[in-house]
Design a protein around this motif. Structure first.
Motif: not given
Length: 554
Positions: A120-124
């Motif tokens: 989720l932290r790397g989703l963007s």
């Protein structure tokens, strides 16, 4: 204590926080929470658009991933324009349902494939995944155009789709949601009337659907008998016309209610004197006035705490006979309930009365006690809480016609951002009616500030109203202004428009009601992905208010 020297990030040791949280949650973890079946082999794309929207939109909110889309937009889809592709896909989905378009299925499959390897932290930072999610959101949104309105379409090919949407959103034990698979404890999807035209939030990405991720309050969507036409005439009656000394007074708490409340706090209640004319007789005389002879009344509005349960039932019969909508603040006393209640009730012909309770108690402090001249009944040095039940956490939306989805707020619910503020901003109703027990409705006072905020975001038309009796008790900043041209205490309503217009509405001497002739206007609203609504976003414009005198005074 000495401050430790900073270590370069590349050489930093694992801190206790990093050891605890490590890489964090994966995209698949979020999917399992929202749509648990994706943890099994049943990972296929939902056939219903609102479920796809709930999954994709809620995922885009994680770590604010939606904000990264604007770095380079729109994406290329072969030789096609992105907006055209989304609109065509959404329309095809609406007509072909329950068959899901291939373009949706392929994007969903791509999401499932990458869910286990993306944090989720790397989703963007995963550009393709973000584009897939925005595409799924936008197509779902387009498929659900006009969902939630009484007559969404005359196209027979879309009849099955809209009938299914109607069945899903119908009020049930879990409240309202358009989702078929996503449980309301995880997320809700509701229809949407307005998209904010400034700022950037997840609400900026949709025109027709809203995402609700909080379960603190239960929304309920109600259909009212459809009102046809652009005009919407509201008769506002600022009852009671007089509030006397002793009408607001201290009261005892219920047994074991706040046993540990400090001595400098207390409870008060509102029990007004019996007027010389009943509220039902007064309404009869208003409806017979010459000012209403040539103007049809579509709705009658009474402010907060204006009538009792018995009085409301009498007004409801008049509304039924006159074929108009009744919206009224109701006080439910200890005599008729186990706990006093502050409610707004909505009654319409052929519809059971719909009740919504207030969610915050009014607290009277010294400044307000002095402003409303209550020192004889409430000690100014104490702080007084309104003695009402606030355990009900429900909030109502009413669909009356195309361009007229409205909701009601009771006093403090207008001023407090939670629990209802985020819900109002998500749905963006066309019309917000705030029932108050307050002083003059001036733009510079607190109702004007909060109403202006809702008119700006999400873009609702807002009407705040108070009783004449309470407003007249409010001392102006300079008491010498009383009964002069500077006396504003008869300003009992305020209209705020998303078109940056507003109006303080004063009850002229001799009048005991105001006819507010609203008319629907439309404007174009845009989503952050570049789509627009084709100029179909509706708001209510106010024509010249008409002072109404009871028939006996005309």
């Amino acid at each position: 204590m000495a401050i430790p020297k900073k270590t370069p990030r590349s050489k930093a040791k694992k801190t206790p926080q990093n050891r605890r949280f490590d890489i964090g949650l994966m995209v698949s973890d979020h999917l399992w929470d929202v749509l648990p079946r994706t943890k099994t082999k049943r990972r296929g794309c939902p056939s219903w658009p609102a479920d796809v929207f709930a999954v994709a939109a809620s995922l885009l909110t994680r770590k604010g991933a939606y904000a990264s889309m604007l770095k380079k937009w729109p994406p290329k889809i072969g030789s096609r324009n992105w907006v055209d592709e989304v609109r065509d896909t959404g329309q095809a989905w609406r007509k072909s349902w329950p068959t899901t378009p291939n373009g949706i299925v392929s994007r969903w499959d791509s999401l499932m494939k990458g869910a286990g390897s993306t944090t989720l932290r790397g989703l963007s930072n995963d550009r393709q995944l973000v584009e897939d999610l925005v595409f799924l959101c936008a197509c779902s949104d387009e498929a659900c155009s006009r969902v939630g309105l009484p007559s969404p379409s005359e196209d027979s090919a879309e009849e099955a789709f809209y009938n299914h949407a109607f069945e899903l959103i119908e009020d049930g034990k879990h409240g309202s949601t358009l989702c078929e698979e996503v449980h309301p404890d995880n997320a809700r999807v509701l229809p949407k009337m307005h998209t904010p035209q400034s700022g950037l939030t997840i609400r900026s990405l949709s025109l027709h659907l809203s995402l609700i991720t909080t379960d603190e309050i239960v929304p309920r969507w109600h259909y009212l008998p459809e009102h046809v036409g652009d005009a919407f005439n509201v008769l506002f009656v600022p009852w009671p016309l007089e509030v006397r000394d002793g009408d607001l007074k201290k009261c005892d708490p219920n047994k074991h209610e706040l046993d540990n409340m400090p001595p400098d706090f207390g409870f008060f209640t509102f029990t007004p004197h019996t007027p010389s004319q009943t509220v039902a007789d007064h309404l009869h005389s208003m409806l017979k006035s010459k000012e209403l002879a040539s103007n049809r009344v579509h709705a009658v509005v009474y402010p907060e705490l204006s009538v009792t349960d018995t009085e409301f039932k009498a007004l409801k019969q008049i509304a039924k006979d006159g074929d108009f909508l009744l919206i009224s603040g109701v006080r439910v006393t200890d005599d008729s309930a186990s706990y006093p209640c502050n409610e707004v009730r909505v009654a319409a012909p052929e519809v059971d009365t719909i009740t919504q309770q207030k969610h915050h108690r009014w607290k009277l402090d010294q400044g307000q006690i002095e402003q409303y001249q209550l020192q004889a009944d409430l000690e100014p040095e104490k702080q007084w809480w309104e003695h009402i039940d606030i355990s009900s956490r429900e909030f109502m939306f009413y669909a009356a016609r195309d361009g007229l989805v409205f909701t009601t707020l009771i006093c403090e619910d207008l001023a407090r951002p939670d629990p209802v503020g985020d819900l109002v901003r998500a749905v963006g109703p066309n019309f917000v009616i705030a029932l108050l027990m307050d002083g003059p409705q001036l733009k510079a006072r607190w109702p004007g500030r909060y109403a202006a905020s809702l008119a700006d975001d999400p873009g609702s038309t807002v009407l705040t109203v108070t009783s004449l009796g309470m407003s007249l008790r409010s001392l102006p900043s300079d008491p010498a202004d009383i009964d002069t041209d500077k006396d504003r205490r008869r300003v009992v309503a305020l209209w705020q428009s998303p078109a940056k217009l507003n109006r303080e509405i004063e009850l002229k001497a001799g009048a005991e009601g105001i006819l507010l002739p609203f008319i629907s206007r439309t404007r174009t609203e845009w989503a952050a992905d570049g789509r627009d609504d084709g100029g179909k976003s509706a708001y209510l414009d106010l024509l010249e208010p008409i002072m109404v005198l009871p028939a006996s005074n005309t």
